[in-house]
Design a protein around this motif. Sequence first.
Motif, PDB file in Angstrom:
ATOM      1  N   TRP A   1       4.857 -24.316  -8.515  1.00 59.68           N
ATOM      2  CA  TRP A   1       4.341 -23.316  -9.302  1.00 59.68           C
ATOM      3  C   TRP A   1       3.428 -22.359  -8.389  1.00 59.68           C
ATOM      4  O   TRP A   1       3.240 -21.329  -8.624  1.00 59.68           O
ATOM      5  N   VAL A   2       3.021 -23.041  -7.184  1.00 60.70           N
ATOM      6  CA  VAL A   2       2.201 -22.477  -6.361  1.00 60.70           C
ATOM      7  C   VAL A   2       2.886 -21.488  -4.994  1.00 60.70           C
ATOM      8  O   VAL A   2       2.098 -20.907  -4.302  1.00 60.70           O
ATOM      9  N   SER A   3       4.227 -21.549  -5.193  1.00 65.27           N
ATOM     10  CA  SER A   3       4.774 -21.036  -4.157  1.00 65.27           C
ATOM     11  C   SER A   3       4.638 -19.415  -3.810  1.00 65.27           C
ATOM     12  O   SER A   3       5.094 -19.306  -2.657  1.00 65.27           O
ATOM     13  N   GLY A   4       4.618 -18.897  -4.834  1.00 66.04           N
ATOM     14  CA  GLY A   4       4.212 -17.364  -4.551  1.00 66.04           C
ATOM     15  C   GLY A   4       2.761 -17.005  -3.801  1.00 66.04           C
ATOM     16  O   GLY A   4       3.001 -15.700  -3.624  1.00 66.04           O
ATOM     17  N   PHE A   5       1.968 -17.849  -3.810  1.00 67.34           N
ATOM     18  CA  PHE A   5       0.504 -17.410  -3.512  1.00 67.34           C
ATOM     19  C   PHE A   5       0.496 -17.144  -1.975  1.00 67.34           C
ATOM     20  O   PHE A   5      -0.051 -16.002  -1.363  1.00 67.34           O
ATOM     21  N   PHE A   6       1.220 -18.153  -1.159  1.00 68.25           N
ATOM     22  CA  PHE A   6       1.253 -17.785   0.279  1.00 68.25           C
ATOM     23  C   PHE A   6       1.693 -16.329   0.698  1.00 68.25           C
ATOM     24  O   PHE A   6       1.455 -15.610   1.607  1.00 68.25           O
ATOM     25  N   PRO A   7       2.979 -16.107   0.082  1.00 68.53           N
ATOM     26  CA  PRO A   7       3.287 -14.794   0.460  1.00 68.53           C
ATOM     27  C   PRO A   7       2.596 -13.784   0.102  1.00 68.53           C
ATOM     28  O   PRO A   7       2.662 -12.816   0.802  1.00 68.53           O
ATOM     29  N   GLY A   8       1.854 -13.951  -0.946  1.00 64.70           N
ATOM     30  CA  GLY A   8       1.097 -12.971  -1.580  1.00 64.70           C
ATOM     31  C   GLY A   8      -0.123 -12.770  -0.697  1.00 64.70           C
ATOM     32  O   GLY A   8      -0.519 -11.561  -0.446  1.00 64.70           O
ATOM     33  N   GLU A   9      -0.578 -13.667  -0.126  1.00 63.53           N
ATOM     34  CA  GLU A   9      -1.639 -13.536   0.958  1.00 63.53           C
ATOM     35  C   GLU A   9      -1.002 -12.646   1.938  1.00 63.53           C
ATOM     36  O   GLU A   9      -1.989 -12.033   2.366  1.00 63.53           O
ATOM     37  N   LEU A  10      -0.043 -12.928   2.643  1.00 67.94           N
ATOM     38  CA  LEU A  10       0.604 -11.963   3.558  1.00 67.94           C
ATOM     39  C   LEU A  10       0.665 -10.603   3.446  1.00 67.94           C
ATOM     40  O   LEU A  10       0.359  -9.741   4.145  1.00 67.94           O
ATOM     41  N   TRP A  11       0.941 -10.437   1.951  1.00 65.73           N
ATOM     42  CA  TRP A  11       1.126  -9.147   1.651  1.00 65.73           C
ATOM     43  C   TRP A  11      -0.391  -8.493   1.865  1.00 65.73           C
ATOM     44  O   TRP A  11      -0.576  -7.229   1.936  1.00 65.73           O
ATOM     45  N   TYR A  12      -1.199  -9.270   1.244  1.00 61.36           N
ATOM     46  CA  TYR A  12      -2.784  -8.740   1.242  1.00 61.36           C
ATOM     47  C   TYR A  12      -3.277  -8.533   2.658  1.00 61.36           C
ATOM     48  O   TYR A  12      -4.079  -7.291   2.859  1.00 61.36           O
ATOM     49  N   LEU A  13      -2.803  -9.200   3.543  1.00 59.58           N
ATOM     50  CA  LEU A  13      -3.218  -8.849   4.986  1.00 59.58           C
ATOM     51  C   LEU A  13      -2.437  -7.818   5.285  1.00 59.58           C
ATOM     52  O   LEU A  13      -3.251  -6.847   6.016  1.00 59.58           O
ATOM     53  N   TYR A  14      -1.339  -7.508   5.007  1.00 59.96           N
ATOM     54  CA  TYR A  14      -0.559  -6.088   5.356  1.00 59.96           C
ATOM     55  C   TYR A  14      -1.402  -4.948   4.666  1.00 59.96           C
ATOM     56  O   TYR A  14      -1.818  -3.984   5.470  1.00 59.96           O
ATOM     57  N   GLU A  15      -1.929  -5.112   3.676  1.00 62.33           N
ATOM     58  CA  GLU A  15      -2.580  -4.201   2.794  1.00 62.33           C
ATOM     59  C   GLU A  15      -3.872  -3.821   3.343  1.00 62.33           C
ATOM     60  O   GLU A  15      -4.210  -2.641   3.511  1.00 62.33           O
ATOM     61  N   TYR A  16      -4.630  -4.741   4.223  1.00 54.67           N
ATOM     62  CA  TYR A  16      -5.661  -4.600   4.615  1.00 54.67           C
ATOM     63  C   TYR A  16      -5.617  -3.878   6.157  1.00 54.67           C
ATOM     64  O   TYR A  16      -6.295  -3.000   6.456  1.00 54.67           O
ATOM     65  N   THR A  17      -4.598  -4.516   6.837  1.00 57.38           N
ATOM     66  CA  THR A  17      -4.637  -3.957   8.117  1.00 57.38           C
ATOM     67  C   THR A  17      -3.851  -2.992   8.401  1.00 57.38           C
ATOM     68  O   THR A  17      -3.739  -2.104   9.332  1.00 57.38           O
ATOM     69  N   LYS A  18      -2.673  -2.628   7.434  1.00 58.12           N
ATOM     70  CA  LYS A  18      -1.597  -1.757   7.601  1.00 58.12           C
ATOM     71  C   LYS A  18      -0.815  -2.146   8.899  1.00 58.12           C
ATOM     72  O   LYS A  18      -0.080  -1.249   9.537  1.00 58.12           O
ATOM     73  N   ASN A  19      -1.130  -3.437   9.419  1.00 56.86           N
ATOM     74  CA  ASN A  19       0.007  -3.799  10.426  1.00 56.86           C
ATOM     75  C   ASN A  19       1.310  -4.082  10.234  1.00 56.86           C
ATOM     76  O   ASN A  19       1.403  -5.145   9.484  1.00 56.86           O
ATOM     77  N   GLN A  20       2.389  -3.852  10.689  1.00 53.68           N
ATOM     78  CA  GLN A  20       3.573  -3.994  10.273  1.00 53.68           C
ATOM     79  C   GLN A  20       4.171  -5.404  10.578  1.00 53.68           C
ATOM     80  O   GLN A  20       4.872  -5.850   9.841  1.00 53.68           O
TER      81      GLN A  20
ATOM     82  N   ARG B   1       4.718  -3.417  -4.880  1.00 57.48           N
ATOM     83  CA  ARG B   1       3.534  -2.576  -4.959  1.00 57.48           C
ATOM     84  C   ARG B   1       3.180  -1.751  -3.676  1.00 57.48           C
ATOM     85  O   ARG B   1       2.913  -0.550  -3.706  1.00 57.48           O
ATOM     86  N   LEU B   2       3.504  -2.365  -2.493  1.00 56.38           N
ATOM     87  CA  LEU B   2       3.055  -1.922  -1.187  1.00 56.38           C
ATOM     88  C   LEU B   2       4.403  -1.321  -0.587  1.00 56.38           C
ATOM     89  O   LEU B   2       4.279  -0.585   0.544  1.00 56.38           O
ATOM     90  N   THR B   3       5.529  -1.623  -1.004  1.00 57.24           N
ATOM     91  CA  THR B   3       6.926  -1.122  -0.182  1.00 57.24           C
ATOM     92  C   THR B   3       7.442  -0.299  -1.045  1.00 57.24           C
ATOM     93  O   THR B   3       8.316   0.428  -0.578  1.00 57.24           O
ATOM     94  N   HIS B   4       7.494  -0.438  -2.485  1.00 51.43           N
ATOM     95  CA  HIS B   4       8.431   0.252  -3.474  1.00 51.43           C
ATOM     96  C   HIS B   4      10.059   0.030  -3.243  1.00 51.43           C
ATOM     97  O   HIS B   4      10.873   0.661  -2.974  1.00 51.43           O
ATOM     98  N   ASP B   5      10.160  -1.243  -2.422  1.00 55.35           N
ATOM     99  CA  ASP B   5      11.651  -1.584  -2.101  1.00 55.35           C
ATOM    100  C   ASP B   5      12.433  -1.974  -3.399  1.00 55.35           C
ATOM    101  O   ASP B   5      11.993  -2.570  -4.311  1.00 55.35           O
ATOM    102  N   ALA B   6      13.456  -1.179  -3.744  1.00 51.76           N
ATOM    103  CA  ALA B   6      14.151  -1.122  -5.063  1.00 51.76           C
ATOM    104  C   ALA B   6      14.687  -2.702  -5.133  1.00 51.76           C
ATOM    105  O   ALA B   6      14.745  -2.861  -6.296  1.00 51.76           O
TER     106      ALA B   6
END
Length: 401
Positions: free
Chosen positions: A72-91, A129-134
């Motif tokens: 049940w915890v598996s989605g959180f780490f990828p979510g953290e990575l997306w949050y770092l992208y949101e903050y830094t805008k680093n590809q 939310r951050l990429t709008h990938d279909a």
Amino acid sequence: MNKLLPLALSLLSTVAYAQSDYKKAMPFAEKQTDVMLKEIPEAKTKSTKPNVVVPRTLDAKGNLVMIPSKDWVSGFFPGELWYLYEYTKNQKWADVANQYTTYIEPEQFDKGTHDVGFKVYCSVGNGYRLTHDARYKDIIIQAAKTLSTRFNPKVGCIKSWDHRKDWPYPVIIDNMMNLELLFAATTLSGDSSFYKIAVTHANTTMKNHFRPDYSSYHVVDYDPETGAVLHKATHQGYADSSAWARGQGWGLYGYTLCYRETKNPIYLKQAEAIAKFIFTNPNLPKDKVAYWDFNDPGIPNVPRDASAAALMASALYELSTYSKNGKEYRKTADQIVASLTKSYQAKPGESHGFILLHSTGHKPANSEIDVPISYADYYYLEALLRQQRLAQGKKLIDDVK
């Protein structure tokens, strides 16, 4: 009067710092996550579990614990990575977030758990939310269809667990968090059935999970044939009658997001009442990082739960934008974030890259006590990003579209 000036300036400085913790905490989180990404390959090879893909916590020997996507915890780490992208805008962060999100995508079809919401929306949801990938959009809708199969209209709730044979239809307060997936799927698909399920679940939970003081049970078990309440328990707390800290956080966050999505004032009132229970509780420590259960008689000599605190802070930032008590909520959220940043962070480069220490997973089972846990880091980063948006006068929550 002049004697008071230094004190006043000091207090203003403290407030200003508390409102900008993100400026120091997010770069620290980047460095810690770089450490973790380097440690993951070796941890995978050492794991005794098959198909492990993401980190969860540290074991008793301090080793990095890896888990499969079904956890049940598996989605959180990828979510953290997306949050770092949101903050830094680093590809760089977008690329690695996409990689780890891919590992979670099969969970869109898992009908055996309500946690499909946690797993898919924290990872794929943030990615969309951050990429709008279909492709992400399609996964969110499919995950909502999967989650909907666990809804029983007689009960009026989504079933949480299948593994307790003595509980025919258990519903846990955590399940409020999975409603966000259903609300998003309604917007993305135009299918209002997801919305109706979410609202019905929220209403039934509000009716049966909460005590007169607005503390919450962890589990309510129902008769699946009649919808009657059979049993109320606090499985992960000190006692059935106690207020398990993270459970109170799930409720606070869950009803805040329900108000966001429906604008129904009963949900705002519920969230405010839960906040009052938490933040006027005599057993809440001065630093506002909750003990693992508000009613443990061993307080203050019991574990804290940084994950509950991070969750509460993130919820309070959002609630502050809806409520007449907004200034108070934002101040409290700032205090929590300041405490976590000052006293609960890992030492730089240590703890295998986790960000926060001192969380409690399941104390009655003697599991994950006083350890770092990925969902603590996830909600801490979310709280920091929300703090940043408020400080910059930006809209707090992105519209799903």
